[in-house]
Design an enzyme around this catalytic site. Structure first.
Site, PDB file in Angstrom:
ATOM      1  N   ASN A   1      16.477   1.552  -5.195  1.00 21.57           N
ATOM      2  CA  ASN A   1      17.933   1.499  -4.660  1.00 21.57           C
ATOM      3  C   ASN A   1      18.285  -0.066  -4.825  1.00 21.57           C
ATOM      4  O   ASN A   1      19.348  -0.353  -4.877  1.00 21.57           O
ATOM      5  CB  ASN A   1      17.989   2.019  -3.384  1.00 21.57           C
ATOM      6  CG  ASN A   1      19.274   1.599  -2.764  1.00 21.57           C
ATOM      7  OD1 ASN A   1      20.327   2.291  -3.356  1.00 21.57           O
ATOM      8  ND2 ASN A   1      19.453   0.762  -1.747  1.00 21.57           N
TER       9      ASN A   1
ATOM     10  N   ASP B   1       0.774  -1.108   0.067  1.00 17.92           N
ATOM     11  CA  ASP B   1       0.057   0.157   0.066  1.00 17.92           C
ATOM     12  C   ASP B   1       0.935   1.274   0.128  1.00 17.92           C
ATOM     13  O   ASP B   1       1.510   1.549   0.874  1.00 17.92           O
ATOM     14  CB  ASP B   1      -0.754  -0.149   1.210  1.00 17.92           C
ATOM     15  CG  ASP B   1      -1.754   1.132   1.359  1.00 17.92           C
ATOM     16  OD1 ASP B   1      -1.957   1.900   0.253  1.00 17.92           O
ATOM     17  OD2 ASP B   1      -2.624   1.327   1.973  1.00 17.92           O
TER      18      ASP B   1
ATOM     19  N   LYS C   1      22.735  -0.300 -15.268  1.00 15.86           N
ATOM     20  CA  LYS C   1      23.023   1.097 -14.489  1.00 15.86           C
ATOM     21  C   LYS C   1      22.810   2.207 -15.563  1.00 15.86           C
ATOM     22  O   LYS C   1      22.258   3.184 -15.466  1.00 15.86           O
ATOM     23  CB  LYS C   1      23.991   1.201 -13.702  1.00 15.86           C
ATOM     24  CG  LYS C   1      24.197   0.371 -12.587  1.00 15.86           C
ATOM     25  CD  LYS C   1      23.110   0.537 -11.785  1.00 15.86           C
ATOM     26  CE  LYS C   1      22.909  -0.330 -10.523  1.00 15.86           C
ATOM     27  NZ  LYS C   1      21.908  -0.017  -9.456  1.00 15.86           N
TER      28      LYS C   1
ATOM     29  N   TYR D   1      26.014  -5.561 -15.351  1.00 19.43           N
ATOM     30  CA  TYR D   1      25.590  -4.437 -14.269  1.00 19.43           C
ATOM     31  C   TYR D   1      25.688  -3.091 -14.907  1.00 19.43           C
ATOM     32  O   TYR D   1      24.863  -2.364 -14.703  1.00 19.43           O
ATOM     33  CB  TYR D   1      26.825  -4.484 -13.232  1.00 19.43           C
ATOM     34  CG  TYR D   1      26.632  -3.548 -12.169  1.00 19.43           C
ATOM     35  CD1 TYR D   1      25.789  -3.805 -10.995  1.00 19.43           C
ATOM     36  CD2 TYR D   1      27.419  -2.611 -11.983  1.00 19.43           C
ATOM     37  CE1 TYR D   1      25.540  -2.891  -9.958  1.00 19.43           C
ATOM     38  CE2 TYR D   1      27.516  -1.471 -10.980  1.00 19.43           C
ATOM     39  CZ  TYR D   1      26.469  -1.810 -10.075  1.00 19.43           C
ATOM     40  OH  TYR D   1      26.314  -0.895  -9.050  1.00 19.43           O
TER      41      TYR D   1
ATOM     42  N   THR E   1      29.953  -1.088   0.453  1.00 14.40           N
ATOM     43  CA  THR E   1      28.591  -1.542   0.809  1.00 14.40           C
ATOM     44  C   THR E   1      28.819  -2.961   0.414  1.00 14.40           C
ATOM     45  O   THR E   1      29.670  -3.645  -0.274  1.00 14.40           O
ATOM     46  CB  THR E   1      27.507  -1.072  -0.104  1.00 14.40           C
ATOM     47  OG1 THR E   1      27.728  -1.771  -1.340  1.00 14.40           O
ATOM     48  CG2 THR E   1      27.321   0.389  -0.012  1.00 14.40           C
TER      49      THR E   1
END
Length: 253
Positions: A81, A71, A153, A149, A184
Site C-alpha cells: 500500500n 521477519d 500505478k 504516478y 487521504t
C-alpha cells in the site's frame, strides 16, 4: 463473533495514515493476531493504536535492506500500500522527482511483494495466502500531469497479474484495487490540491474535485477502501486472483 481474520498474520505498508491506517484498524477488529506495520513516518507509526500484537517497522519500502530485517514467518496476508504522489507535465518533469515516485510506488511494491510471496511459499507445506496491491484509477485513465504516478500505478496492475500466475502453484492469491480519489494525506503533495485546500479548506477542496471528476460526485473515504481490500484478502474472494477491483465512483467511464 469470530472475525474474518481470526488468528492470522498480516503485513501492511504505508500503515501510518490513510488507507493503510484504516486497514490496520479493520484487521485488528476482525481478529488478526499479528500485524506487521511498515511506514517511514516514525512518529505517526508509533501513534497507531490497535488492540493486537503489532510490530512497527520504520523505513522506506524501496530500501532492499529493510526487507532483510523484517521477519515475515507465518505470514497470511499482505497489503502493498505504501505510495507517494506528485504532479508535473512530461516536458517539465524533473528526472529526480520521476525516480522518487517510481522508486517508492513500483520498486517498493516489488520488494514488498517479493518478500511476502517468499514468506507465504516457505516451509514444508505451502501455507498459501492473499496479497492486495493498492494501485489507482490513474493507472487506467490518462490525465495531464500525472505521468510518473499514473505509470507507476499502471505497472502495479500488471505486476499483480504476473504475481497471481506465479503464486497460484503455492496457493497465493494476488489482486489489485484501483480507487480514484480517496480522501487521504497523499493529496497534500499535489500542488493544485494543496493550494485549493488553503483557500477553501480540505473538505471543501475534496468535494469540489469529486464533483468535477466523478459521476457519483464524491471521493472515497479511507475506511471504505480498507473494507474493499479486506474483501479481497478474505475467504469471500477465494476464487479471485489476478483481478483488479475498480472502485472509482465512475471516474474511468
Amino acid at each position: 463473533m469470530t472475525g474474518r481474520f481470526e488468528g492470522r498474520s498480516a503485513l501492511v505498508t504505508g500503515a501510518a495514515s490513510g488507507i493503510g491506517l484504516a486497514l490496520a484498524h479493520l484487521l485488528a477488529e476482525e481478529g488478526a493476531a499479528r500485524l506487521i506495520l511498515v511506514d517511514r513516518d516514525a512518529a505517526a507509526l508509533e501513534a497507531v493504536a490497535c488492540d493486537v500484537d503489532m510490530i512497527r517497522v520504520v523505513g522506506d519500502v524501496s530500501d532492499e535492506a529493510l526487507w532483510d530485517r523484517i521477519d515475515l514467518t507465518g505470514l497470511d496476508h499482505a497489503v502493498v500500500n505504501a505510495g507517494v504522489a506528485g504532479a508535473a507535465t512530461i516536458a517539465d518533469h524533473d528526472f529526480a522527482e520521476w525516480r522518487r515516485i517510481l522508486s517508492v510506488n513500483l520498486d517498493g511494491a516489488f520488494l514488498t511483494l517479493r518478500a511476502a510471496m517468499r514468506a507465504m511459499a516457505a516451509g514444508p507445506e505451502t501455507r498459501g495466502g492473499s496479497i492486495v496491491l493498492t494501485a489507482s484509477a490513474a493507472g487506467i485513465k490518462a490525465e495531464p500531469g500525472v505521468a510518473a504516478y499514473g505509470c507507476s500505478k499502471a505497472a502495479l496492475l500488471h505486476l499483480a497479474k504476473v504475481a497471481a500466475k506465479e503464486g497460484a502453484a503455492d496457493r497465493i492469491r494476488v489482486n489489485a484495487i484501483a480507487p480514484a480519489g480517496v480522501e487521504t494525506p497523499v493529496w497534500d503533495a499535489v500542488p493544485m490540491f494543496a493550494a485549493r485546500a488553503v483557500e477553501i479548506g480540505r473538505d471543501a477542496a475534496f468535494a469540489e474535485l469529486a464533483a468535477m471528476a466523478t459521476p457519483l460526485g464524491r471521493y472515497a473515504r479511507a475506511d471504505e477502501v480498507a473494507a474493499q481490500i479486506a474483501f479481497l484478502l478474505g475467504d469471500e474472494s477465494a476464487l479471485m486472483t489476478g483481478a483488479t477491483l475498480l472502485a472509482d465512483g465512475g471516474y474511468t467511464l
